[in-house]
Write a protein that holds these residues in place. Structure first.
Motif, PDB file in Angstrom:
ATOM      1  N   GLU A   1      19.639  12.964  10.023  1.00  0.00           N
ATOM      2  CA  GLU A   1      18.431  12.422  10.621  1.00  0.00           C
ATOM      3  C   GLU A   1      18.751  11.085  11.285  1.00  0.00           C
ATOM      4  OE1 GLU A   1      15.701  14.063  10.769  1.00  0.00           O
ATOM      5  OE2 GLU A   1      16.243  15.676   9.377  1.00  0.00           O
TER       6      GLU A   1
ATOM      7  N   THR B   1      17.255   8.229  11.227  1.00  0.00           N
ATOM      8  CA  THR B   1      17.100   7.071  10.345  1.00  0.00           C
ATOM      9  C   THR B   1      18.269   6.946   9.373  1.00  0.00           C
ATOM     10  OG1 THR B   1      15.777   8.424   8.829  1.00  0.00           O
ATOM     11  CG2 THR B   1      14.579   7.104  10.470  1.00  0.00           C
ATOM     12  N   GLN B   2      18.858   8.076   8.997  1.00  0.00           N
ATOM     13  CA  GLN B   2      19.956   8.040   8.039  1.00  0.00           C
ATOM     14  C   GLN B   2      21.189   7.353   8.621  1.00  0.00           C
ATOM     15  OE1 GLN B   2      20.446  12.160   6.987  1.00  0.00           O
ATOM     16  NE2 GLN B   2      18.737  12.148   5.530  1.00  0.00           N
TER      17      GLN B   2
ATOM     18  N   GLU C   1      20.586   3.691   8.140  1.00  0.00           N
ATOM     19  CA  GLU C   1      20.673   3.361   6.714  1.00  0.00           C
ATOM     20  C   GLU C   1      22.119   3.349   6.240  1.00  0.00           C
ATOM     21  OE1 GLU C   1      18.172   6.437   5.265  1.00  0.00           O
ATOM     22  OE2 GLU C   1      16.299   5.353   5.681  1.00  0.00           O
TER      23      GLU C   1
ATOM     24  N   ARG D   1      13.974  -1.035   6.186  1.00  0.00           N
ATOM     25  CA  ARG D   1      13.392   0.305   6.240  1.00  0.00           C
ATOM     26  C   ARG D   1      13.432   0.829   7.683  1.00  0.00           C
ATOM     27  NH1 ARG D   1      14.302  -0.399   1.859  1.00  0.00           N
ATOM     28  NH2 ARG D   1      12.983  -0.322  -0.015  1.00  0.00           N
ATOM     29  N   ALA D   2      13.952   2.032   7.834  1.00  0.00           N
ATOM     30  CA  ALA D   2      14.018   2.681   9.147  1.00  0.00           C
ATOM     31  C   ALA D   2      12.999   3.815   9.192  1.00  0.00           C
ATOM     32  CB  ALA D   2      15.415   3.222   9.401  1.00  0.00           C
ATOM     33  N   THR D   3      12.220   3.865  10.283  1.00  0.00           N
ATOM     34  CA  THR D   3      11.167   4.866  10.436  1.00  0.00           C
ATOM     35  C   THR D   3      11.337   5.578  11.776  1.00  0.00           C
ATOM     36  OG1 THR D   3       9.644   3.438   9.206  1.00  0.00           O
ATOM     37  CG2 THR D   3       8.675   5.254  10.445  1.00  0.00           C
ATOM     38  N   LEU D   4      11.312   6.907  11.742  1.00  0.00           N
ATOM     39  CA  LEU D   4      11.416   7.675  12.973  1.00  0.00           C
ATOM     40  C   LEU D   4      10.122   7.587  13.762  1.00  0.00           C
ATOM     41  CD1 LEU D   4      13.089   9.667  14.715  1.00  0.00           C
ATOM     42  CD2 LEU D   4      12.027  11.523  13.399  1.00  0.00           C
TER      43      LEU D   4
ATOM     44  N   VAL E   1      13.803   4.823  16.771  1.00  0.00           N
ATOM     45  CA  VAL E   1      13.627   4.439  15.370  1.00  0.00           C
ATOM     46  C   VAL E   1      13.143   2.998  15.301  1.00  0.00           C
ATOM     47  CG1 VAL E   1      14.823   4.015  13.174  1.00  0.00           C
ATOM     48  CG2 VAL E   1      15.372   6.052  14.526  1.00  0.00           C
TER      49      VAL E   1
ATOM     50  N   LEU F   1      13.051  -0.334  12.950  1.00  0.00           N
ATOM     51  CA  LEU F   1      13.719  -0.950  11.816  1.00  0.00           C
ATOM     52  C   LEU F   1      12.939  -2.192  11.411  1.00  0.00           C
ATOM     53  CD1 LEU F   1      16.183  -1.129   9.894  1.00  0.00           C
ATOM     54  CD2 LEU F   1      17.315  -2.523  11.654  1.00  0.00           C
TER      55      LEU F   1
END
Length: 309
Positions: free
Chosen positions: A37, A39-40, A43, A235-238, A248, A250
């Motif tokens: 993904e 976001t991964q 991370e 925190r990362a959000t799509l 994304v 961040l």
């Protein structure tokens, strides 16, 4: 030997960019998870930075074929990527040399006592001036995308505000910080200028820089800047994904300041990578040898009064 003020500027800006997660012991796990993904991918880079694992950061930040090209360019003296993602990266070898020099600890402490000890007002003013200067530079100069400019301006603002409150003129803290930095620089074995980085190659140089990064974080803790704590809260959000491209958001804090950045991520060979990091890495991989030797030096910071390093 560079002045304490310049060393402090390099140190704090280094810390700010490290916290961006887009700039980052070095043992490689037998099986590494593949980010499936967008976001991964971000991370994963943040984990590398928290572990001071610059070798893994370099491997995770770009596809294998590009990593191989960068490794070759490093061995030919054409790049020091991913260290080129840092501000003042061209001065890093000189910074290591200065800290590794004979009697460096004594000389730096002498300069600090004479010019900076107790100079709280002047250091606060210098921090504000450097912050303004760096912000203006980021807004107008450099090979930055719009996303990078928006992100880095926030970072510089946060670090500038932190530096204006941090006890940078405290002699007792300096007596702890300077020996740590001197010891850390000497332990890298990287003294000897750019040629030493080229001689050791990318992997070995980054492996040796990892413990130095850890030392720098420890020094910053003396002044109230908790890099790893801030990274732990990232925190990362799509936001959206269209095929092999994604956007994304961040979110994290730096020096108690909330930072929000939007980042483009793209998929290559089944893996996700930060688009701006890929762009910079491609440039570094194809940099001619002459360019590496004559790369433009960032404009010097404006004078901050009669105190000089």
């Amino acid at each position: 030997m560079p002045s304490i003020a310049r060393a402090i500027a390099a140190l704090t800006l280094f810390a700010a960019l490290a916290a961006a997660g887009g700039c980052e012991r070095t043992s490689t796990p037998a099986v590494e998870p593949t980010p499936t993904e967008p976001t991964q991918a971000i991370e994963q880079l943040i984990r590398d930075l928290r572990h001071n694992d610059l070798v893994s950061y370099a491997r995770h930040a770009v596809p294998p074929d590009l990593h191989a090209r960068l490794d070759q360019a490093w061995s030919e003296g054409r790049t020091r990527w991913p260290l080129t993602e840092l501000p003042l990266d061209d001065r890093l070898p000189a910074f290591i040399d200065a800290l590794s020099a004979a009697d460096a600890e004594k000389q730096l402490l002498t300069v600090y006592r004479r010019q900076f000890s107790g100079a709280h007002a002047e250091l606060r003013s210098a921090a504000a001036t450097l912050g303004l200067f760096a912000t203006q530079y980021l807004q107008r100069e450099g090979d930055y995308s719009a996303d990078e400019r928006a992100h880095y301006v926030q970072l510089v603002g946060a670090v500038s505000r932190w530096a204006q409150k941090a006890p940078l003129g405290d002699l007792q803290r300096a007596r702890q910080a300077i020996p740590q930095l001197v010891a850390g620089a000497r332990q890298t074995g990287l003294a000897g200028g750019p040629a030493r980085f080229r001689e050791l190659g990318m992997a070995r140089s980054l492996e040796r820089m990892g413990p130095f990064l850890e030392r720098m974080k420890q020094v910053l803790q003396l002044y109230g800047l908790e890099i790893d704590t801030d990274l732990a809260g990232a925190r990362a959000t799509l936001l959206r994904q269209e095929g092999d491209r994604a956007r994304v958001r961040l979110n994290y804090t730096l020096a108690s300041k909330a930072i929000e950045a939007e980042l483009d991520v793209e998929r290559r060979g089944g893996h996700w990578y930060l688009a701006d990091v890929l762009r910079h890495a491609e440039t570094e991989a194809t940099r001619p040898a002459a360019d590496a030797a004559t790369a433009p030096v960032p404009a010097p910071a404006p004078p901050t009064g009669n105190r000089r390093g």
